[in-house]
Design a protein around this motif. Structure first.
Motif, PDB file in Angstrom:
ATOM      1  N   UNK A   1       3.406 -12.963   9.801  1.00  0.00           N
ATOM      2  CA  UNK A   1       3.431 -12.021  10.900  1.00  0.00           C
ATOM      3  C   UNK A   1       4.606 -11.050  10.755  1.00  0.00           C
ATOM      4  N   UNK A   2       5.733 -11.595  10.314  1.00  0.00           N
ATOM      5  CA  UNK A   2       6.927 -10.751  10.160  1.00  0.00           C
ATOM      6  C   UNK A   2       6.678  -9.606   9.174  1.00  0.00           C
ATOM      7  N   UNK A   3       5.994  -9.886   8.060  1.00  0.00           N
ATOM      8  CA  UNK A   3       5.744  -8.842   7.068  1.00  0.00           C
ATOM      9  C   UNK A   3       4.802  -7.771   7.601  1.00  0.00           C
ATOM     10  N   UNK A   4       3.856  -8.146   8.444  1.00  0.00           N
ATOM     11  CA  UNK A   4       2.978  -7.156   9.067  1.00  0.00           C
ATOM     12  C   UNK A   4       3.794  -6.250   9.984  1.00  0.00           C
ATOM     13  N   UNK A   5       4.750  -6.826  10.701  1.00  0.00           N
ATOM     14  CA  UNK A   5       5.614  -6.028  11.572  1.00  0.00           C
ATOM     15  C   UNK A   5       6.487  -5.079  10.756  1.00  0.00           C
ATOM     16  N   UNK A   6       6.996  -5.540   9.604  1.00  0.00           N
ATOM     17  CA  UNK A   6       7.791  -4.672   8.725  1.00  0.00           C
ATOM     18  C   UNK A   6       6.927  -3.514   8.236  1.00  0.00           C
ATOM     19  N   UNK A   7       5.711  -3.817   7.807  1.00  0.00           N
ATOM     20  CA  UNK A   7       4.812  -2.762   7.355  1.00  0.00           C
ATOM     21  C   UNK A   7       4.547  -1.760   8.471  1.00  0.00           C
ATOM     22  N   UNK A   9       6.327  -1.041  11.106  1.00  0.00           N
ATOM     23  CA  UNK A   9       7.531  -0.288  11.470  1.00  0.00           C
ATOM     24  C   UNK A   9       7.953   0.686  10.368  1.00  0.00           C
ATOM     25  N   UNK A  10       7.894   0.261   9.091  1.00  0.00           N
ATOM     26  CA  UNK A  10       8.517   1.036   8.014  1.00  0.00           C
ATOM     27  C   UNK A  10       7.558   1.741   7.064  1.00  0.00           C
ATOM     28  N   UNK A  11       6.303   1.302   6.994  1.00  0.00           N
ATOM     29  CA  UNK A  11       5.438   1.808   5.930  1.00  0.00           C
ATOM     30  C   UNK A  11       4.094   2.358   6.383  1.00  0.00           C
ATOM     31  N   UNK A  12       3.738   2.192   7.641  1.00  0.00           N
ATOM     32  CA  UNK A  12       2.437   2.695   8.123  1.00  0.00           C
ATOM     33  C   UNK A  12       2.370   4.199   7.876  1.00  0.00           C
ATOM     34  N   UNK A  13       1.247   4.670   7.412  1.00  0.00           N
ATOM     35  CA  UNK A  13       1.069   6.098   7.154  1.00  0.00           C
ATOM     36  C   UNK A  13       1.484   6.526   5.765  1.00  0.00           C
ATOM     37  N   UNK A  14       2.144   5.667   5.018  1.00  0.00           N
ATOM     38  CA  UNK A  14       2.557   5.988   3.657  1.00  0.00           C
ATOM     39  C   UNK A  14       1.564   5.425   2.657  1.00  0.00           C
ATOM     40  N   UNK A  15       1.940   5.418   1.378  1.00  0.00           N
ATOM     41  CA  UNK A  15       1.067   4.827   0.364  1.00  0.00           C
ATOM     42  C   UNK A  15       0.832   3.343   0.677  1.00  0.00           C
ATOM     43  N   UNK A  16      -0.295   2.842   0.255  1.00  0.00           N
ATOM     44  CA  UNK A  16      -0.617   1.431   0.489  1.00  0.00           C
ATOM     45  C   UNK A  16       0.265   0.498  -0.311  1.00  0.00           C
ATOM     46  N   UNK A  43       2.334 -17.085  -7.211  1.00  0.00           N
ATOM     47  CA  UNK A  43       3.298 -16.295  -6.438  1.00  0.00           C
ATOM     48  C   UNK A  43       2.658 -14.936  -6.227  1.00  0.00           C
ATOM     49  N   UNK A  44       2.733 -14.440  -5.015  1.00  0.00           N
ATOM     50  CA  UNK A  44       2.171 -13.141  -4.680  1.00  0.00           C
ATOM     51  C   UNK A  44       3.321 -12.241  -4.246  1.00  0.00           C
ATOM     52  N   UNK A  45       3.456 -11.095  -4.899  1.00  0.00           N
ATOM     53  CA  UNK A  45       4.475 -10.117  -4.510  1.00  0.00           C
ATOM     54  C   UNK A  45       3.767  -8.938  -3.868  1.00  0.00           C
ATOM     55  N   UNK A  46       4.273  -8.520  -2.714  1.00  0.00           N
ATOM     56  CA  UNK A  46       3.739  -7.365  -2.008  1.00  0.00           C
ATOM     57  C   UNK A  46       4.868  -6.350  -1.925  1.00  0.00           C
ATOM     58  N   UNK A  47       4.629  -5.145  -2.459  1.00  0.00           N
ATOM     59  CA  UNK A  47       5.689  -4.135  -2.458  1.00  0.00           C
ATOM     60  C   UNK A  47       5.105  -2.783  -2.062  1.00  0.00           C
ATOM     61  N   UNK A  48       5.994  -1.915  -1.645  1.00  0.00           N
ATOM     62  CA  UNK A  48       5.621  -0.568  -1.230  1.00  0.00           C
ATOM     63  C   UNK A  48       6.464   0.421  -2.008  1.00  0.00           C
ATOM     64  N   UNK A  49       5.857   1.535  -2.418  1.00  0.00           N
ATOM     65  CA  UNK A  49       6.617   2.548  -3.161  1.00  0.00           C
ATOM     66  C   UNK A  49       7.316   3.525  -2.233  1.00  0.00           C
TER      67      UNK A  49
END
Length: 65
Positions: A1-7, A9-16, A43-49
């Protein structure tokens, strides 16, 4: 849930996000600004550019509800 909140707050509207998956016994270099989820076999890594707070969060099966 925390990572969805980070996305949200910080990444919505940007690149996937970029998802990378490795076998659990494979040594990896985690991309910057990544959340890492450690599962039984992978291990799964999720990152944003896009710009955002420079963090690397490690999530294990023990601290995910």
């Amino acid at each position: 849930m925390e990572q969805v909140q980070v996305w949200d707050r910080d990444f919505r509207g940007g690149p996937g996000p970029r998802f990378s998956v490795w076998p659990i016994d494979h040594p990896v270099e985690v991309p910057p600004k990544s959340a890492v989820i450690t599962k039984q076999h992978t291990r799964v890594a999720i990152s944003w550019s896009a710009a955002g707070p420079p963090t690397t969060d490690v999530i294990t099966k023990d601290n995910v509800e």
